[in-house]
Design a protein around this motif. Structure first.
Motif, short mmCIF file in Angstrom:
data_model
loop_
_atom_site.label_atom_id
_atom_site.label_comp_id
_atom_site.label_asym_id
_atom_site.label_seq_id
_atom_site.Cartn_x
_atom_site.Cartn_y
_atom_site.Cartn_z
N ASP A 151 55.19 4.39 23.02
CA ASP A 151 56.40 3.72 22.53
C ASP A 151 57.45 4.70 22.02
O ASP A 151 58.59 4.29 21.74
N SER A 152 57.10 5.96 21.92
CA SER A 152 58.06 6.95 21.45
C SER A 152 59.08 7.25 22.54
O SER A 152 58.72 7.41 23.70
N LYS B 37 52.96 9.83 16.60
CA LYS B 37 53.05 8.66 15.73
C LYS B 37 53.13 7.37 16.52
O LYS B 37 52.46 6.37 16.18
N HIS B 38 53.92 7.35 17.60
CA HIS B 38 54.18 6.10 18.30
C HIS B 38 53.60 6.04 19.71
O HIS B 38 53.70 4.99 20.36
N GLU C 130 55.42 8.83 3.40
CA GLU C 130 54.59 8.15 4.38
C GLU C 130 53.21 8.79 4.40
O GLU C 130 53.08 10.01 4.31
N ASP D 3 56.88 12.48 16.66
CA ASP D 3 57.19 11.10 17.02
C ASP D 3 56.26 10.59 18.11
O ASP D 3 55.84 9.42 18.08
N THR E 120 48.81 1.09 10.24
CA THR E 120 47.42 1.42 10.64
C THR E 120 46.72 2.31 9.62
O THR E 120 45.74 2.97 9.94
N GLN F 170 44.93 5.71 16.07
CA GLN F 170 46.13 6.47 16.42
C GLN F 170 46.23 6.70 17.93
O GLN F 170 45.28 6.48 18.68
N SER F 171 47.40 7.18 18.35
CA SER F 171 47.63 7.48 19.76
C SER F 171 47.07 8.85 20.14
O SER F 171 47.19 9.26 21.29
N LYS G 201 50.52 5.87 12.53
CA LYS G 201 51.37 4.80 13.06
C LYS G 201 51.55 3.73 11.98
O LYS G 201 50.59 3.35 11.30
N PRO G 202 52.78 3.24 11.78
CA PRO G 202 53.01 2.23 10.74
C PRO G 202 52.06 1.05 10.88
O PRO G 202 51.81 0.53 11.98
#
Length: 783
Positions: A115-116, A111-112, A158, A108, A174, A186-187, A171-172
């Motif tokens: 923001d996770s 992915k975020h 996904e 997570d 992207t 990505q992060s 990341k959604p």
């Protein structure tokens, strides 16, 4: 706690070989052996295929592969019916992230990003100048052009970035464009593992283990939900805490843990103490996991008279004496090297924190050099425990005196550390990692005076312990830490207890060992001196003692090759993990085969046959003294018989308990001290039975040294526990074999005493030749 802890038995769980169900199946055997508690390796969900459990991927669940919560509960219930209890090893410092898909929290965060909700769980450097543009640098690439092998895997619901078998989240929104373009949005940033680009705190230098921020109450609560449930439902009697030194504030963590599990449950911590460092008495724990006791128990059997001869051999063969002066200089050199290479990401982050906390824009290179010099000067894992107050100040002052050109930069270092903020915390964390990676995982593979001293928590500069030092340490342990764990073998020891005991005998015969090594080097020259001398001692330690050719022992050749490869890469003198010298490694492997199959192997067999009985004597002695000494003794799995383990993963091999069950069931008289190991099982069982029968003599019981009178008095080591238990052992048996006990006698305390090992009865003044007539140890109980 429902069952008082008198002794533990460590079990290494493995999903492929030894589960919670298997542990339950040997509960009867462990009860018969005499232990009060089963001590489990980590049981929380770990990486698929893990053989140790320290790479936890889900701290909120008991591993289904090991048997799940039902299996754990069934084991606990089984133990309760036998008046036994359960201790579990927990890993609060880090989690496994080698395969991000297995760790939902890590996935997570990747992915975020920030923001996770799990972003605060991990110790990640999110600064824009962190070398990865504010992203998480993941060291996974192996080659220079691996980035070109990235692709997008759209076979799952996904899309994911794919590199070989590894998958990384996207990341959604992207996932448009080619893999490189998607990667750049990505992060995280995938990097070459050799470039030292990790921007998250690791367990030492292990990229696959990401550190947690236990200082955050949310992290503590989430990672200890199972511990809370175990305590609430009375599943556990105690905990072993893995690597507390890695956390931001170990003391605060342990206070919170104590509140969680209650005031009476047993807590021991894997705390490695410096040579003169005491355990912090303010910690809410019962003690350590026993490495300092291990050094004392083995050290009292080492003959200090052998130091000079073995140092001379090391100088002649390896070019270094391996003594205290050399070790001090070598440690400094290795620490500088590790701080600027393997731990460079952690040091860079520390330097940045110091600059921020000191509000300084001082030259980065000079500041980094100053930080490294202070780190190098410290000889403890971390300097912020209460007994070490002032040590960091003294270290900075001494560094200024030794490096006047760094005075300005060191002033910034001192200011930053004095601020008590992030820099101070991070300094202590880096200090521990540096000590572990440079000393235990490098220097201890570069020295070869007497390798049995080069053990976790040990101080090879100290060539053994005198009986006086041994007794004083034991008396203090009995008084201050009566419930601390003591041990002789663990999953982290570099050699098992019996291997160390046999190698230690070389301190009694330095001339004989020198004669053989010089002849072996003439017959089969080693690839280089230090490698040869180091490996020959380890081979001597594990060589078969019953006359069986080493080449005929299953797996021994492969185990020696695997050990040698790890040892020479950890040493980093001719080859390393990051830069393998294939020619040198091939030469080492060829040399090992030549030793095993040639005249050196034959000569080694003869020497081992001659000296193994003295190794067995020392092994029985240190085992009896551990089991009867102050503290809670742990028996590492399988070590109730002779064992020949080397460093992990060799010391985590599956144990054949059926052999031990049969042997314990059929032992009915004192066995001879030979290669079967029955004598060790006899000693272990009788010592554990006595602890169970007379608990008041041990935990909380008094400790008094005993001494003999006569020419061979120095060959006795022993003590009285409470008022009715007396443990005696033979030391330095090589010289004793020539002269015997003679007229040496022991004045027993008043009363009649029976040796639980032989049923012999003694009273008054007794000749030691009678006490040790059948075994080199004696366990006397007042009748």
């Amino acid at each position: 706690m429902t069952t008082p802890i008198t002794a533990t038995y460590r079990l290494q769980l493995r999903a492929d070989a030894f589960t919670l169900g298997d542990a339950r199946n040997i509960a009867e055997y462990l009860q018969q052996l005499g232990v009060s508690h089963v001590y489990l390796s980590p049981v929380l969900t770990a990486a698929h295929g893990s053989t140790h459990g320290y790479d936890v991927t889900d701290p909120t669940t008991v591993s289904a592969a090991l048997g799940g919560p039902a299996g754990l509960r069934a084991l606990a219930d089984e133990l309760r019916t036998r008046a036994m209890g359960l201790v579990i090893d927990i890993v609060p410092n880090h989690v496994g992230v080698s395969d991000p898909r297995q760790n939902a929290w890590w996935w997570d965060v990747l992915k975020h990003g920030l923001d996770s909700p799990y972003a605060p769980f991990f110790d990640i450097d999110w600064r824009t100048d962190n070398g990865a543009g504010g992203r998480i640098a993941l060291p996974v690439f192996d080659g220079e052009n691996d980035v070109a092998a990235l692709r997008i895997d759209r076979t799952e619901p996904e899309p994911m970035l794919a590199f070989g078998d590894l998958r990384f989240p996207i990341k959604p929104g992207t996932d448009e464009g080619n893999a490189l373009a998607v990667h750049d949005r990505q992060s995280y940033r995938l990097a070459n593992w050799r470039c030292g680009a990790a921007t998250y705190r690791r367990f030492f230098t292990v990229n696959s283990l990401a550190a947690l921020r236990q200082e955050d109450p949310r992290v503590f609560d989430a990672t200890h939900s199972q511990v809370a449930a175990w305590a609430a439902h009375d599943v556990i009697d105690g905990l072993r805490i893995d690597h507390p030194d890695g956390m931001a504030d170990p003391t605060a963590y342990l206070l919170r843990l104590r509140q969680l599990v209650g005031p009476t449950r047993w807590i021991v911590i894997e705390k490695i103490l410096g040579a003169t460092e005491p355990l912090d008495a303010t910690l809410p724990v019962d003690g350590t996991t026993g490495y300092e006791a291990l050094a004392e128990l083995g050290g009292v059997f080492v003959d200090r008279a052998g130091a000079r001869g073995l140092a001379e051999l090391s100088t002649e063969i390896a070019g270094t004496p391996g003594d205290a002066d050399w070790l001090e200089l070598a440690e400094t050199e290795v620490k500088r090297q590790v701080a600027t290479t393997d731990l460079a990401p952690e040091v860079r982050r520390l330097v940045a924190a110091i600059a921020r906390d000191a509000l300084s824009a001082h030259d980065h290179d000079a500041l980094a050099e100053a930080v490294v010099e202070v780190l190098v000067s410290l000889r403890v894992y971390r300097p912020d425990y209460a007994p070490l107050a002032g040590s960091l100040t003294r270290a900075v002052a001494a560094t200024v005196e030794a490096n006047p050109s760094l005075a300005e930069a060191l002033s910034v270092v001192g200011t930053g550390l004095a601020a008590g903020g992030e820099a101070a915390v991070r300094f202590s964390q880096v200090c521990g990692a540096l000590t572990a990676k440079s000393v235990e995982d490098c220097l201890f593979y570069r020295a070869a005076r007497l390798v049995s001293l080069q053990e976790v928590g040990g101080d090879p500069a100290r060539f053994g312990h005198t009986p006086l030092e041994f007794h004083m340490a034991n008396a203090e342990r009995a008084r201050r830490w009566p419930r601390t764990m003591t041990t002789l073998s663990t999953h982290d020891t570099k050699r098992g207890e019996d291997v160390r005991a046999r190698i230690g005998v070389l301190s009694q015969v330095p001339a004989l060992w020198t004669q053989h090594v010089l002849e072996w080097e003439r017959l089969t020259p080693s690839p280089d001196g230090i490698t040869g001398l180091f490996l020959l001692q380890n081979m001597f330690g594990v060589w078969p003692a019953d006359g069986t050719p080493a080449a005929s022992v299953p797996d021994l050749r492969d185990r020696l090759h695997a050990y040698a490869e790890k040892a020479i890469r950890e040493a980093g003198l001719r080859t390393t993990w990051n830069k393998v010298d294939e020619d040198f490694e091939k030469a080492c492997h060829a040399w090992i085969d030549a030793v095993i199959d040639g005249p050196v192997g034959e000569s080694m067999s003869t020497l081992v046959g001659r000296l193994a009985p003295h190794g067995w004597s020392d092994s029985l002695g240190q085992k009896l003294l551990q089991l009867c000494g102050p503290g809670i003794p742990d028996v590492y799995q399988g070590t109730e018989l002779w064992e020949d383990s080397l460093v992990d993963p060799d010391n985590r091999r599956v144990v054949d308990f059926s052999v031990r069950q049969r042997m314990l069931a059929t032992l009915n008289s004192p066995p001879s001290v030979d290669s079967t190991g029955a004598a060790k099982l006899w000693v272990v069982a009788h010592a554990l039975w006595l602890r169970r029968q007379k608990p008041e003599c041990f935990v909380g019981g008094t400790y008094s040294p005993v001494t003999a009178s006569g020419d061979a008095a120095d060959h006795l080591i022993g003590f009285v526990r409470g008022s009715s238990v007396l443990a005696l052992a033979t030391r330095h048996s090589v010289a004793l074999a020539d002269k015997g006990w003679g007229t040496t006698v022991l004045e027993l305390p008043p009363g009649s005493w029976v040796d639980r090992l032989t049923d012999a009865v003694f009273a008054g003044t007794v000749p030691l030749s009678e006490v040790f007539r059948r075994l080199p140890v004696a366990l006397l109980a007042r009748t």
